[in-house]
Design an enzyme around this catalytic site. Sequence first.
Site, PDB file in Angstrom:
ATOM      1  N   ASN A   1       0.820  -1.228   0.000  1.00  0.00           N
ATOM      2  CA  ASN A   1       0.000   0.000   0.000  1.00  0.00           C
ATOM      3  C   ASN A   1       0.847   1.268   0.000  1.00  0.00           C
ATOM      4  O   ASN A   1       0.384   2.315   0.450  1.00  0.00           O
ATOM      5  CB  ASN A   1      -1.023  -0.027   1.146  1.00  0.00           C
ATOM      6  CG  ASN A   1      -0.370  -0.276   2.495  1.00  0.00           C
ATOM      7  OD1 ASN A   1       0.823  -0.084   2.658  1.00  0.00           O
ATOM      8  ND2 ASN A   1      -1.154  -0.704   3.465  1.00  0.00           N
TER       9      ASN A   1
ATOM     10  N   ARG B   1       2.846   6.235  12.177  1.00  0.00           N
ATOM     11  CA  ARG B   1       2.205   5.653  13.355  1.00  0.00           C
ATOM     12  C   ARG B   1       1.971   6.749  14.391  1.00  0.00           C
ATOM     13  O   ARG B   1       2.817   7.619  14.602  1.00  0.00           O
ATOM     14  CB  ARG B   1       3.066   4.551  13.985  1.00  0.00           C
ATOM     15  CG  ARG B   1       3.046   3.220  13.239  1.00  0.00           C
ATOM     16  CD  ARG B   1       1.663   2.565  13.206  1.00  0.00           C
ATOM     17  NE  ARG B   1       1.657   1.323  12.443  1.00  0.00           N
ATOM     18  CZ  ARG B   1       1.254   1.211  11.168  1.00  0.00           C
ATOM     19  NH1 ARG B   1       0.808   2.270  10.507  1.00  0.00           N
ATOM     20  NH2 ARG B   1       1.261   0.033  10.565  1.00  0.00           N
TER      21      ARG B   1
ATOM     22  N   GLN C   1      -5.726   2.291  18.591  1.00  0.00           N
ATOM     23  CA  GLN C   1      -6.732   2.270  17.532  1.00  0.00           C
ATOM     24  C   GLN C   1      -7.722   1.151  17.801  1.00  0.00           C
ATOM     25  O   GLN C   1      -7.258   0.036  18.057  1.00  0.00           O
ATOM     26  CB  GLN C   1      -6.056   2.077  16.170  1.00  0.00           C
ATOM     27  CG  GLN C   1      -5.270   3.316  15.771  1.00  0.00           C
ATOM     28  CD  GLN C   1      -4.724   3.260  14.351  1.00  0.00           C
ATOM     29  OE1 GLN C   1      -4.203   4.240  13.852  1.00  0.00           O
ATOM     30  NE2 GLN C   1      -4.825   2.136  13.684  1.00  0.00           N
TER      31      GLN C   1
ATOM     32  N   HIS D   1      -7.767   5.629  10.448  1.00  0.00           N
ATOM     33  CA  HIS D   1      -6.648   5.011   9.726  1.00  0.00           C
ATOM     34  C   HIS D   1      -7.173   4.256   8.488  1.00  0.00           C
ATOM     35  O   HIS D   1      -7.632   3.125   8.607  1.00  0.00           O
ATOM     36  CB  HIS D   1      -5.945   4.041  10.688  1.00  0.00           C
ATOM     37  CG  HIS D   1      -4.654   3.495  10.194  1.00  0.00           C
ATOM     38  ND1 HIS D   1      -3.806   2.781  10.987  1.00  0.00           N
ATOM     39  CD2 HIS D   1      -4.042   3.550   8.991  1.00  0.00           C
ATOM     40  CE1 HIS D   1      -2.735   2.425  10.308  1.00  0.00           C
ATOM     41  NE2 HIS D   1      -2.876   2.864   9.074  1.00  0.00           N
TER      42      HIS D   1
END
Length: 418
Positions: A168, A306, A335, A354
């Site tokens: 990604n 992050r 998260q 995210h």
Amino acid sequence: MFRANNITSSGRRSVRYFSSAHRQQAKVVCALYPDPAVYPPKYARDSVPNVGLDTCPSDPWARPELTPGQLLGSVSGELGLRSWLEARGHTLVVTSDKDGPGCEFERELKDADIAISQPFWPAYITKERMEQSPNLKMCITAGIGSDHVDLEAANDRKIAVTEVTGSNVVSVAEHVVMMILGLVRNYIPSNKIATSGGWDIGECASRAYDLEGMNVGTVAAGRIGLRVMRRLHPFDVKLHYYDHHRLPEAIEKELNVTYHPTVESLVETVDVVTINCPLHPETENLFDEKLIGKMKKGAYIVNTARGKICDKNAIKAALESGQLAGYAGDVWFPQPAPADHPWRNMPHAGMTPHYSGTTLSAQARYVAGVFEILENYFEGKEQRHEYLICQDGKLAGAGKHSYTSGNTTDGSYAAASA
Ligand code: NAD
């Protein structure tokens, strides 16, 4: 036959041998994000472009089980794995219940062989959870960034950690460019003015600048950082980077990019910082009050790496004081972020959940990588070097290149249980 090393409850290392038949009946437990409110979703487009194998060697178009362009990362999508795994005699458990003592993920992990988690909805695989899961042999990250796994504890137990390196990187690089432009050009507040019926051009313009001519620097010039710089180069900015590994001279010349040997030198020079390093002990809390204080007044930070790389309170305070002109990102800690996380409510911010690395385009690639990693595991083949983070008790492959040993999951268990 193959060998697995386990730590017994008394702390002794035991070596167990498994036949390929044992391997053929693995239990795979997978933490995925919940289905969206409308499921199945109404897709905006029929498919995604087949971009070839430039960034990720696992080809989703070569997998008959996959239809690129569909939501695979949520619970019902099951990463497209169920029929493939079950036809081979394995068990698949999929859940979004991943946090707190006794959650389904923790219960199912106890006798699982393989754990799969996505960084967007990370199942924190802490030392405590590993201790309760003596059969665990591999943690697969469906995506990039394995900091939700205690890598030190995984190495102590010789649990392999793998991720789908490259899958990604374009998805994130595009997101970074979008967020830099969004902050510098004051896009989100101006959009709010338009959608709320207003027309205050002065307010829109009073925080809007051109990116052209600004100094933009990346903390790390790995796969994502380099792609961010390539995408920004045509905007006529002055590019800078800091990394442990220096880029080839030809790339430095092509992009006319300045190398900084320290992060301090980079942040003192640039107007915009984009953070693209992994989270590991060296980078945890890197952007604290002291480092932010060294930045130019009115600089911007975009962090899609992050959340824990930035001190959450220092970021909010710097936005409130004007030391930072803007902060955007899609990564938080923990998260999902609690409703009262300070980043949910701070000025001049462009936060999202995210999702930069889980576009429909990206999902097809990282799912193809997960299939490949599982296939290699079941067939006893070597994993691709670049997909390795930990193997045989040490950092390996991409992990050896980009991480330092240690653990950054501290606090995740408590934070996620709160
Ligand atoms: P990569 O391995 O290709 O590059 C990482 C780079 O960071 C390497 O060049 C390494 O030398 C550098 N680095 C590591 N520690 C450093 C330090 N202390 N100081 C300076 N440089 C350092 O990884 P990548 O594919 O570019 O991904 C980077 C990170 O981005 C991932 O680890 C992950 O945390 C994050 N990521 C986020 C998303 C998302 O959806 N938001 C998706 C993918 C990756």
